[in-house]
Design a protein around this motif. Structure first.
Motif, PDB file in Angstrom:
ATOM      1  N   UNK A 322       0.849  -1.205   0.000  1.00  0.00           N
ATOM      2  CA  UNK A 322       0.000   0.000   0.000  1.00  0.00           C
ATOM      3  C   UNK A 322       0.879   1.247   0.000  1.00  0.00           C
ATOM      4  N   UNK A 323       0.270   2.388  -0.334  1.00  0.00           N
ATOM      5  CA  UNK A 323       1.081   3.591  -0.524  1.00  0.00           C
ATOM      6  C   UNK A 323       1.867   3.952   0.721  1.00  0.00           C
ATOM      7  N   UNK A 324       1.218   3.861   1.897  1.00  0.00           N
ATOM      8  CA  UNK A 324       1.937   4.276   3.105  1.00  0.00           C
ATOM      9  C   UNK A 324       3.171   3.403   3.337  1.00  0.00           C
ATOM     10  N   UNK A 393      -3.848   3.658  -5.236  1.00  0.00           N
ATOM     11  CA  UNK A 393      -5.224   3.560  -4.765  1.00  0.00           C
ATOM     12  C   UNK A 393      -5.192   3.612  -3.246  1.00  0.00           C
ATOM     13  N   UNK A 394      -5.751   4.690  -2.695  1.00  0.00           N
ATOM     14  CA  UNK A 394      -5.721   4.912  -1.247  1.00  0.00           C
ATOM     15  C   UNK A 394      -7.155   4.970  -0.735  1.00  0.00           C
ATOM     16  N   UNK A 395      -7.496   4.063   0.174  1.00  0.00           N
ATOM     17  CA  UNK A 395      -8.847   3.983   0.727  1.00  0.00           C
ATOM     18  C   UNK A 395      -9.903   3.899  -0.373  1.00  0.00           C
ATOM     19  N   UNK A 396      -9.607   3.147  -1.422  1.00  0.00           N
ATOM     20  CA  UNK A 396     -10.551   2.963  -2.510  1.00  0.00           C
ATOM     21  C   UNK A 396     -10.561   4.059  -3.542  1.00  0.00           C
ATOM     22  N   UNK A 397      -9.762   5.122  -3.328  1.00  0.00           N
ATOM     23  CA  UNK A 397      -9.706   6.238  -4.279  1.00  0.00           C
ATOM     24  C   UNK A 397      -8.620   5.947  -5.308  1.00  0.00           C
ATOM     25  N   UNK A 477      10.853  10.369  -0.089  1.00  0.00           N
ATOM     26  CA  UNK A 477       9.396  10.465  -0.025  1.00  0.00           C
ATOM     27  C   UNK A 477       8.830  11.024  -1.324  1.00  0.00           C
ATOM     28  N   UNK A 478       9.449  12.095  -1.839  1.00  0.00           N
ATOM     29  CA  UNK A 478       9.003  12.657  -3.116  1.00  0.00           C
ATOM     30  C   UNK A 478       9.216  11.670  -4.253  1.00  0.00           C
ATOM     31  N   UNK A 479      10.278  10.865  -4.168  1.00  0.00           N
ATOM     32  CA  UNK A 479      10.558   9.889  -5.212  1.00  0.00           C
ATOM     33  C   UNK A 479       9.499   8.815  -5.320  1.00  0.00           C
ATOM     34  N   UNK A 480       8.876   8.443  -4.197  1.00  0.00           N
ATOM     35  CA  UNK A 480       7.829   7.414  -4.243  1.00  0.00           C
ATOM     36  C   UNK A 480       6.627   7.884  -5.064  1.00  0.00           C
ATOM     37  N   UNK A 481       6.257   9.146  -4.925  1.00  0.00           N
ATOM     38  CA  UNK A 481       5.149   9.680  -5.721  1.00  0.00           C
ATOM     39  C   UNK A 481       5.573   9.853  -7.172  1.00  0.00           C
TER      40      UNK A 481
END
Length: 597
Positions: A322-324, A393-397, A477-481
């Motif tokens: 997951x993203x986190x 996809x975070x919390x279904x979004x 952190x910016x690299x992950x996005x």
């Protein structure tokens, strides 16, 4: 015996000098006001006969493109001109009645109009392509410049037309807290409109964007020389939390103003590189360490997130965090690399440290190029990189799908823009809290004089290693996005200098250009350095040359950066020079009091 008489009368050096053009003062003021009004009126005429020139300047009664920019520039010139006539309610525009803001305001309209005329003649093949309205605009915009040059000015050199005068008087009385916040809100809204307009200019309309740059630079210079920017900065300092909130609210409104998702893509890229530049600002701006391989930490975070993203091209294709968890993985990987590189090298100083960090950046790029299963272990797919990284996809979004919000359609890049805006807010919070903490003061002490700081009991190595590790983790952190936004990660961008960002030279230039040690400076620097080559296509082939010229000019005229840190500003300028008054800012400078805040 002859008697010698010595004239002891002191020469009055404060008396205003006459301008280079001899005109009665009433006539000079009339030229400024009349010329500005006539310039505005000329925009309702056709400037050329063909719509082939960007903006379609052929319609009578309907200003467009560069004509709209001319209206704004002439309106600013008109405000400064009416101030000279003691128009009630305009005393705040130019309280010192200085010549510099009047001249610069007139020069902004003149520059936009005459650039347009020259561009029409060059693009369309001669002055024959100008309509009578174009000639009217050219003459009208010249009149305020002539009037400004006839005004008296302090000093005896041309520099008086560009400098802010000393001792700008404060307005009578104080502003109520609601009025102070209203001013901040209005200025933020104007900034949003200007940014949205500049970002929305089509890439093929470079003439319009150049006119926009001329307007912004000269108008901001005029406002600065009038002391208005200094007053607004002090208002921001009194209401720092409110001003920061307004900036983020304006940024959140931005995607709703765009009908093209590609423009939101520019916003996402600017936020990514601005966030990375903020991390570098901890290392360079606060601690004073020259890091020439910082972009490698962005690459470490991007590759770490790509490996656990679920991409079929990943070495661990069956793993999808997951993203986190992916964000923590990218930050942790960058943090580990920061510590591993920093621990054995941070005892070095100056050029030696810069050479080591430059080597680390190149080692990272070469290493991920060779981890292809042939030259080394099969981890990164070498030059091919890791492709088809799925959307978050975070919390279904689902960030890859378009969504309807309050009647507005938000595309893929708009979704990622909001995510990066939250991450940028987090990084800004970390930066400000760290800079104002005990460790932040230790960083500044190390930057100013490491030997003296060590003698006072500061563990220089430990403090520098914390800065190095924190900056690296923020870049990760910016690299992950960034990995999810671009769908893939490849080794080529992660070099010291290249034709397009991200690269270490770009990030370092953003920090230096915007202002080292400040929060908004690196973000502004990243915005300018990313946006200008995008909108001015001819600069893409000469990007490094343009960077070099910009940095040389910056070091000559404003070495502290566009947004100056007060401490560094006093280091670079003598007291009483340019924008550094002999005494520090006080509440009376802007007519406000802390009790009213």
């Amino acid at each position: 015996m002859a008697t010698t008489t010595i004239d002891t009368t002191a020469k009055d050096t404060t008396a205003p000098a006459r301008g280079p053009i001899a005109l009665p003062q009433g006539a000079a003021r009339a030229l400024i006001v009349g010329g500005s009004v006539l310039t505005i009126a000329s925009t309702f005429l056709a400037w050329t006969w063909t719509s082939a020139f960007p903006g379609d300047l052929t319609v009578y009664g309907y200003p467009a493109g560069l004509q709209m920019l001319t209206i704004v520039a002439a309106a600013v010139s008109l405000l400064f001109g009416l101030n000279l006539w003691n128009v009630r309610g305009l005393g705040w525009v130019n309280p010192a009645r200085a010549t510099a803001p009047v001249f610069l305001g007139a020069l902004s309209a003149f520059a936009v109009v005459w650039f347009t005329m020259i561009a029409i003649a060059v693009d369309l093949g001669g002055l024959a392509n100008l309509e009578p309205g174009g000639y009217v605009a050219a003459v009208a915009s010249l009149l305020p410049v002539i009037g400004a040059l006839a005004l008296p000015h302090p000093g005896d050199s041309w520099k008086a037309y560009f400098k802010k005068p000393d001792g700008i008087p404060a307005p009578a009385g104080t502003l109520a807290p609601w009025a102070q916040r209203l001013i901040i809100t209005v200025v933020t809204a104007i900034g949003l409109v200007a940014f949205t307009y500049g970002l929305g200019v089509d890439d093929e309309e470079s003439e319009t964007f150049i006119g926009f740059l001329l307007l912004v630079v000269l108008t901001c210079w005029a406002l600065f020389s009038a002391g208005l920017i200094e007053r607004f900065s002090h208002l921001n300092a009194l209401h720092r939390g409110f001003a920061t909130s307004m900036i983020f609210i304006a940024a959140a409104i931005f995607p709703f103003t765009q009908s093209d998702d590609a423009t939101a893509n520019l916003g996402v890229s600017i936020l990514i590189f601005g966030t990375v530049a903020l991390g570098l600002n901890i290392v360079v701006g606060l601690t004073g360490l020259l890091d020439l391989g910082y972009v490698a930490f962005l690459g470490v975070g991007a590759y770490a997130a790509a490996l656990v993203s679920g991409s079929e091209f990943s070495r661990f294709s069956g793993v999808q965090f997951p993203f986190w968890a992916a964000a923590l993985t990218g930050m942790a990987a960058s943090l580990v690399f920061g510590v591993l590189i920093g621990a054995p090298t941070l005892r070095l100083r100056g050029d030696y440290l810069a050479i080591v960090t430059l080597g680390f950046g190149e080692i990272f790029r070469i290493a991920i190029n060779n981890l292809d299963g042939t030259s080394g272990p099969d981890i990164t797919n070498g030059p091919d990189g890791i492709a088809q990284i799925p959307d978050l996809e975070i919390f279904g979004f689902n960030f890859g799908a378009a969504h309807q919000v309050a009647g507005f359609t938000l595309g893929r890049f708009a979704n990622y823009f909001f995510l990066m805006l939250l991450i940028t807010a987090l990084v800004v919070l970390v930066f400000t809290r760290a800079a104002n903490s005990r460790i932040g003061r230790s960083w500044i002490a190390i930057r100013e004089d490491e030997t003296a700081a060590t003698a006072m009991g500061i563990n220089g190595f430990r403090v520098k290693l914390i800065a190095f590790a924190l900056g690296a983790s923020l870049a990760g952190l910016a690299g992950t996005v960034s990995a999810h936004v671009t769908y893939s990660v490849v080794p080529n961008p992660y070099m010291f200098a290249g034709a397009a960002p991200p690269n270490s030279a770009f990030l370092l230039a953003a920090v230096v250009l915007g202002g080292m040690g400040t929060v908004s400076g690196p973000i502004l620097g990243a915005t300018l350095l990313y946006l200008l080559p995008e909108k001015l296509g001819f600069l893409k082939e000469y990007e490094l040359f343009a960077f070099g010229v910009a940095l040389v000019l910056l070091m000559r005229f404003r070495p502290e950066g566009v947004i100056a840190n007060r401490r560094r500003q006093l280091e670079f300028h003598e007291t009483g020079q340019l924008d550094v008054p002999e005494q520090g800012l006080t509440e009376n400078t802007v007519g406000v009091t802390k009790s009213g805040a």
